[in-house]
Design a protein around this motif. Structure first.
Motif, short mmCIF file in Angstrom:
data_model
loop_
_atom_site.label_atom_id
_atom_site.label_comp_id
_atom_site.label_asym_id
_atom_site.label_seq_id
_atom_site.Cartn_x
_atom_site.Cartn_y
_atom_site.Cartn_z
N LEU A 181 9.41 -4.66 -3.11
CA LEU A 181 8.81 -3.73 -3.82
C LEU A 181 8.57 -2.58 -2.99
O LEU A 181 8.81 -1.40 -3.51
CB LEU A 181 7.49 -4.45 -4.19
N LEU A 182 8.17 -2.76 -1.77
CA LEU A 182 8.04 -1.72 -0.67
C LEU A 182 9.35 -0.79 -0.85
O LEU A 182 9.06 0.60 -0.53
CB LEU A 182 7.66 -1.98 0.61
N GLY A 183 10.27 -1.58 -0.50
CA GLY A 183 11.63 -0.73 -0.50
C GLY A 183 11.91 -0.13 -1.60
O GLY A 183 12.30 1.07 -1.51
N CYS A 184 11.70 -0.27 -2.77
CA CYS A 184 11.92 0.40 -3.99
C CYS A 184 11.08 1.80 -3.85
O CYS A 184 11.65 2.90 -4.42
CB CYS A 184 11.42 -0.57 -5.27
N PHE A 185 9.76 1.53 -3.55
CA PHE A 185 8.78 2.68 -3.70
C PHE A 185 9.24 3.67 -2.34
O PHE A 185 9.03 5.01 -2.23
CB PHE A 185 7.29 2.14 -3.41
N SER A 186 9.87 3.07 -1.40
CA SER A 186 10.45 3.78 -0.27
C SER A 186 11.94 4.69 -0.24
O SER A 186 12.16 5.45 0.45
CB SER A 186 10.46 3.03 1.04
N LEU A 229 0.85 -1.27 0.05
CA LEU A 229 0.02 0.06 0.04
C LEU A 229 0.82 1.17 -0.06
O LEU A 229 1.79 1.57 0.84
CB LEU A 229 -0.84 0.04 1.21
N VAL A 230 0.69 2.34 -0.90
CA VAL A 230 1.52 3.50 -0.85
C VAL A 230 0.33 4.50 -1.20
O VAL A 230 -0.54 4.44 -1.95
CB VAL A 230 2.20 3.51 -2.11
N ALA A 231 0.50 5.51 0.00
CA ALA A 231 -0.21 6.82 -0.29
C ALA A 231 0.05 7.63 -1.46
O ALA A 231 1.29 7.90 -1.68
CB ALA A 231 -0.15 7.61 0.91
N LYS A 232 -1.02 7.86 -2.61
CA LYS A 232 -0.41 8.66 -3.66
C LYS A 232 -0.77 10.18 -3.35
O LYS A 232 -0.25 11.07 -4.18
CB LYS A 232 -1.38 8.25 -4.75
N SER A 236 -9.36 5.86 -0.32
CA SER A 236 -9.29 5.94 -1.94
C SER A 236 -8.08 6.51 -2.42
O SER A 236 -7.77 6.56 -3.41
CB SER A 236 -10.45 6.64 -2.26
N GLU A 237 -7.28 6.93 -1.36
CA GLU A 237 -5.78 7.66 -2.19
C GLU A 237 -4.81 6.74 -1.54
O GLU A 237 -3.53 7.06 -1.83
CB GLU A 237 -5.82 8.79 -0.87
N PHE A 238 -5.08 5.33 -1.61
CA PHE A 238 -4.07 4.26 -1.57
C PHE A 238 -3.96 3.86 -2.93
O PHE A 238 -5.06 3.57 -3.67
CB PHE A 238 -4.39 3.18 -0.77
N CYS A 239 -2.56 3.34 -3.47
CA CYS A 239 -2.26 2.64 -4.58
C CYS A 239 -2.13 1.28 -3.83
O CYS A 239 -1.19 1.27 -3.17
CB CYS A 239 -1.31 3.33 -5.27
N GLY A 257 3.33 0.72 3.39
CA GLY A 257 3.38 -0.36 4.01
C GLY A 257 2.74 -1.73 3.41
O GLY A 257 2.39 -1.69 2.42
N ILE A 258 2.78 -2.92 4.13
CA ILE A 258 2.24 -3.87 3.50
C ILE A 258 1.31 -4.59 4.47
O ILE A 258 1.32 -4.52 5.73
CB ILE A 258 3.35 -5.09 3.71
#
Length: 449
Positions: A118-123, A74-77, A102-105, A88-89
């Motif tokens: 994958l979370l690490g890449c987005f972080s 989950l990533v807030a956009k 609804s603001e989560f991707c 987070g996961i």
């Protein structure tokens, strides 16, 4: 060994996120099924921070919210949540399903793609910086577009190495979190230390070793050792009362500083005359009588000549009777007591009469001087500790982005030549990807031509 062409280790490949996961997948479940609900505030800002989960019925959340399942990333956009690192996961969801803002991707990794990797890449700082620049929308409500997430090319390690990297990140960053948590506990300790020093100084404990006469202390009131006054607010409707230059006009908001060296606003001679504003000299002590939050009861000192508003009490100490810096310390030591003296409903306030009659200890002048000297020494020690704490916190806060950057350069764990190359994983994922109908492929092809 690194692939010099791509600046990634041998066996790694660059791959778009779109090829590695499903984006915002839908969940089907019975309406009465229990599920986890994660509001925006439930998503953490630290890598692998715990996610706050509320239990809801699936039928209550399935329509208006974003769907996810255990293991989804989950990533807030939306701004500022994205910039703050909210991601987070999903874990420990009732029945393995959930919904949230609804603001989560939501990204559901394909087999062979580690969720934590994958979370690490987005972080990483690099991704957040690029995505922030690419945000669209109005000021204050910008979002990272879907295509920015899905088009992001990430350095993909072999599946086995992804797991090793994720496990290493778990171990290292949990220690970093422990360090940050310990450092966070130091600042309140320093605050309590300063308050203890002031309490010891004002009770006589700090100088009892040098005092010959145990009965030499007296009690006095603020109005007995100082002139006490206040100010007012000139009519803003009169264009002749405020100007870019003139006499400084200070409000209770300025009392958050140890000393006041400048003002946000200036009043004219016409305002001073019309409202009988008094100019208070350098060294005047100000107490905030009104104010939201922690403002009420704060003490500061004028380092400039200034007028004040009615939310401040001004104390001009007679230095023949008491030291100005001793009175300042005595008032600071009684911050909480003064707050308790405030009266009123939703916004309790102090008043000038309470300030005037406020009781202060009055040791002999020479002992006041010694108390101030010792308090200054101890406060200087606390200031040095605070400076070291600030430097340590800055360094600790840089650890997480540094470790993440190192991980995705292939420098966090050793490569194993026996690992299946990531290129083979990509081929397998491509083969498993559903193919578009022939007609649809032709239609898209024709559109490009």
């Amino acid at each position: 060994m690194k692939d010099s062409m791509n600046n990634i280790p041998a066996g790694w490949v660059w791959a778009p996120v779109n090829d590695l996961c499903q984006f915002n997948p839908k969940t089907t479940a019975e309406d009465d099924s229990a599920c986890g609900f994660v509001p925006m505030q439930g998503l953490g800002t630290r890598y692998l921070a715990d996610t706050s989960i509320e239990q809801r019925a699936w039928g209550d959340v399935k329509k208006a919210y974003t769907h996810f399942q255990n293991g989804d990333v989950l990533v807030a956009k939306v701004t500022p949540c994205f910039e703050n690192g909210k991601a987070g996961i999903a874990r420990n969801l009732p029945n393995g399903i959930g919904a949230g803002s609804s603001e989560f991707c939501v990204f559901r990794p394909h087999p062979g793609i580690d969720s934590k990797y994958l979370l690490g890449c987005f972080s990483t700082e690099d991704f957040r910086r690029r995505a922030t620049v690419a945000m669209t929308g109005s000021v204050g409500l910008k979002r990272v577009p879907k295509d920015v997430f899905l088009g992001e090319q990430i350095p993909l390690a072999p599946a086995a190495e992804q797991t090793r990297i994720a496990d290493k990140l778990d171990a290292v960053l949990s220690r970093v979190d422990d360090v940050n948590a310990r450092l966070d506990r130091v600042e309140p300790l320093l605050k309590r230390f300063r308050q203890s020093v002031l309490a010891a100084g004002m009770s006589g404990q700090l100088t009892k070793d040098s005092r010959e006469d145990s009965d030499s202390w007296e009690q006095t009131t603020v109005e007995s050792i100082a002139d006490v006054g206040t100010g007012s607010t000139p009519l803003r409707s009169n264009p002749n009362f405020f100007a870019p230059q003139g006499t400084a006009w200070v409000t209770s908001a300025a009392t958050g500083s140890e000393k006041i060296f400048s003002a946000q606003e200036y009043v004219t001679p016409a305002a001073i005359t019309a409202h009988r504003l008094k100019k208070y000299p350098i060294g005047t002590l100000l107490i905030a009588m009104y104010g939201e939050g922690k403002t009420r009861g704060q003490v500061s000192e004028l380092a400039i000549e200034a007028t004040i508003n009615q939310a401040c009490a001004a104390i001009v100490v007679d230095d023949r009777l008491m030291r100005n810096d001793f009175v300042k310390f005595a008032l600071k030591a009684n911050y909480l007591k003064m707050r308790e003296m405030a009266e009123g409903g939703n916004q309790p306030n102090l008043n000038l009469s309470k300030i005037k009659t406020f009781s202060l200890p009055k040791p002999p002048l020479d002992e006041q001087t010694e108390i101030v000297r010792r308090v200054d020494i101890l406060f200087a020690f606390a200031d040095r500790l605070e400076a070291r704490l600030k430097a340590a916190r800055t360094a600790a806060q840089r650890l997480t982005p540094a470790v993440l950057a190192k991980a995705f350069r292939g420098e966090l764990v050793a490569q194993d030549p026996a690992d299946e190359p990531a290129a083979e994983l990509l081929k397998r994922l491509a083969a498993q990807r559903p193919q578009a109908p022939v007609g649809a492929r032709r239609s898209r092809s024709g559109a490009r031509s």
